[in-house]
Design an enzyme around this catalytic site. Structure first.
Site, PDB file in Angstrom:
ATOM      1  N   ARG A  32      -1.534  -5.991   1.070  1.00 19.44           N
ATOM      2  CA  ARG A  32      -0.692  -6.615   2.091  1.00 19.44           C
ATOM      3  C   ARG A  32      -0.426  -5.658   3.251  1.00 19.44           C
ATOM      4  O   ARG A  32      -0.965  -5.821   4.348  1.00 19.44           O
ATOM      5  CB  ARG A  32       0.625  -7.086   1.461  1.00 19.44           C
ATOM      6  N   ASP A  33       0.361  -4.651   3.026  1.00 22.04           N
ATOM      7  CA  ASP A  33       0.735  -3.727   4.090  1.00 22.04           C
ATOM      8  C   ASP A  33      -0.473  -2.953   4.614  1.00 22.04           C
ATOM      9  O   ASP A  33      -0.543  -2.608   5.794  1.00 22.04           O
ATOM     10  CB  ASP A  33       1.799  -2.761   3.558  1.00 22.04           C
ATOM     11  N   HIS A 224       9.213   4.514   0.478  1.00 22.97           N
ATOM     12  CA  HIS A 224       7.985   4.034   1.110  1.00 22.97           C
ATOM     13  C   HIS A 224       7.650   4.973   2.274  1.00 22.97           C
ATOM     14  O   HIS A 224       8.249   4.872   3.338  1.00 22.97           O
ATOM     15  CB  HIS A 224       8.226   2.601   1.608  1.00 22.97           C
ATOM     16  N   HIS A 226       5.174   6.897   5.076  1.00 25.78           N
ATOM     17  CA  HIS A 226       3.959   6.980   5.882  1.00 25.78           C
ATOM     18  C   HIS A 226       3.661   8.457   6.129  1.00 25.78           C
ATOM     19  O   HIS A 226       4.556   9.297   6.109  1.00 25.78           O
ATOM     20  CB  HIS A 226       4.141   6.232   7.199  1.00 25.78           C
ATOM     21  N   CYS A 257       1.667   0.667  11.373  1.00 26.55           N
ATOM     22  CA  CYS A 257       2.643  -0.250  11.937  1.00 26.55           C
ATOM     23  C   CYS A 257       2.358  -0.461  13.419  1.00 26.55           C
ATOM     24  O   CYS A 257       2.392   0.505  14.191  1.00 26.55           O
ATOM     25  CB  CYS A 257       4.062   0.288  11.758  1.00 26.55           C
ATOM     26  N   ASN A 266       0.094   4.346   5.129  1.00 26.22           N
ATOM     27  CA  ASN A 266       0.956   4.726   4.018  1.00 26.22           C
ATOM     28  C   ASN A 266       0.347   5.916   3.274  1.00 26.22           C
ATOM     29  O   ASN A 266      -0.835   6.213   3.409  1.00 26.22           O
ATOM     30  CB  ASN A 266       1.069   3.560   3.038  1.00 26.22           C
TER      31      ASN A 266
END
Length: 320
Positions: A32-33, A224, A226, A257, A266
């Site tokens: 997803r991300d 989470h 990055h 992002c 990530n």
């Protein structure tokens, strides 16, 4: 603050006493991300293949897609097909991201059992990302939570820009703490703290976690990270010392992002697992299978894996 029991901890270090979780839950967000901002539309069969391969690696949580309008995220327009076609194991969770009630209803109709919702820690990022203020975000979140909990779904909350914002600069840890507490009190079983632009370091993360762990049970906090400044693993290490035992990561370091200039992907799942296994922390993940999966999705995207461990091991093989 809820203390961790000694049965969940083990010690490391000779000169200093360190407490780390004995085991860690890795939340794989790559499908997803990691893929949502890819400019070239990826075939549904590839997404399904990726998730099924991740299934075989031993991951217990795989975020598979986003039930968002294809107008805003074209890459996720096949959300129903992806969720319907993946192989689902009884011991694995397959959460999906939902932005609003329409997305939630579509997810429920597709048989989803767990969702993730999101908000930002700053007004500027919130308006840029979701076209609403923080308070307006909570109105949306409350609507989603009410129906989701009524339907028996588990709900996870994301907060973006917990350390710094590309538009407002450093973020006050107290503000993030209060937002996290509100999400927890609304019914989110877990709050994922996102360093969206990767500006954090162990010092800033320690300040943030020192405040949040006084307000929310440690077992309900996830991190989470990055890796924009190469600090992701260092920040995770700092979080481990607080007893945090849930970390988001993306296979091959996929992601980024679009609203955060300069933000890279990530932290790579294989880099995270390499570090955790080296520390003697259990993940239940097969590292070799993870590396093969990283190679699969990277070759499909016609690029080299972004993970440091993949590059290092490839160089080692060539030298030998």
């Amino acid at each position: 603050m809820v203390s961790l029991t000694l049965s969940k901890l083990f010690t490391r270090g000779l000169s200093n006493l360190r407490l780390y979780p004995a085991s860690v839950k890795v939340v794989e967000v790559g499908p997803r991300d990691g893929l949502q901002n890819e400019k070239t539309i990826i075939d549904t069969s590839i997404k399904v293949e990726l998730i099924n391969r991740l299934n075989q690696c031993g991951l217990k949580v795989i975020e598979v897609t986003s039930f968002v309008s294809p107008k805003w995220v074209p890459q996720m327009s096949d959300n129903k097909q992806v969720y319907g076609q993946i192989t689902k194991r009884n011991d694995v969770s397959y959460p999906v991201l939902v932005p609003n009630l329409n997305g939630l209803k579509d997810a429920i109709n597709s048989g989803v059992k767990e969702i993730a919702l999101f908000m930002a820690a700053t007004e500027s990022f919130s308006k840029k990302n979701t076209n609403c203020t923080i308070e307006e975000s909570f109105i949306r979140i409350e609507e989603i939570m009410k129906l989701a909990l009524k339907e028996g779904l588990n709900v996870r909350g994301y907060i973006s820009c917990v350390i710094g914002c590309p538009y407002e600069g450093p973020v006050d840890p107290e503000k993030v703490t209060q937002l996290s507490k509100r999400l927890y009190e609304l019914g989110c079983y877990e709050i994922s703290l996102g360093d969206t632009i990767g500006i954090g370091n162990p010092g800033t993360f320690e300040k943030l976690l020192d405040k949040i762990t006084r307000q929310i049970p440690i077992d309900c906090i996830a991190v989470h990270c990055h890796d924009t400044y190469g600090m992701a693993l260092a920040n995770i290490y700092a979080a481990l010392q607080f007893g945090i035992s849930t970390f988001d990561s993306s296979i091959s370091g996929l992601g980024g992002c679009p609203y955060a200039p300069g933000a890279t992907g990530n932290v790579a799942t294989e880099d995270l697992v390499y570090m955790l296994h080296g520390m003697g922390i259990e993940t239940g993940i097969n590292f070799d299978d993870l590396m093969k999966t990283s190679s699969f999705i990277s070759s499909t995207l016609n690029r080299q894996p972004a993970s440091r461990v993949f590059k290092a091991l490839n160089v080692k093989e060539k030298v030998n």
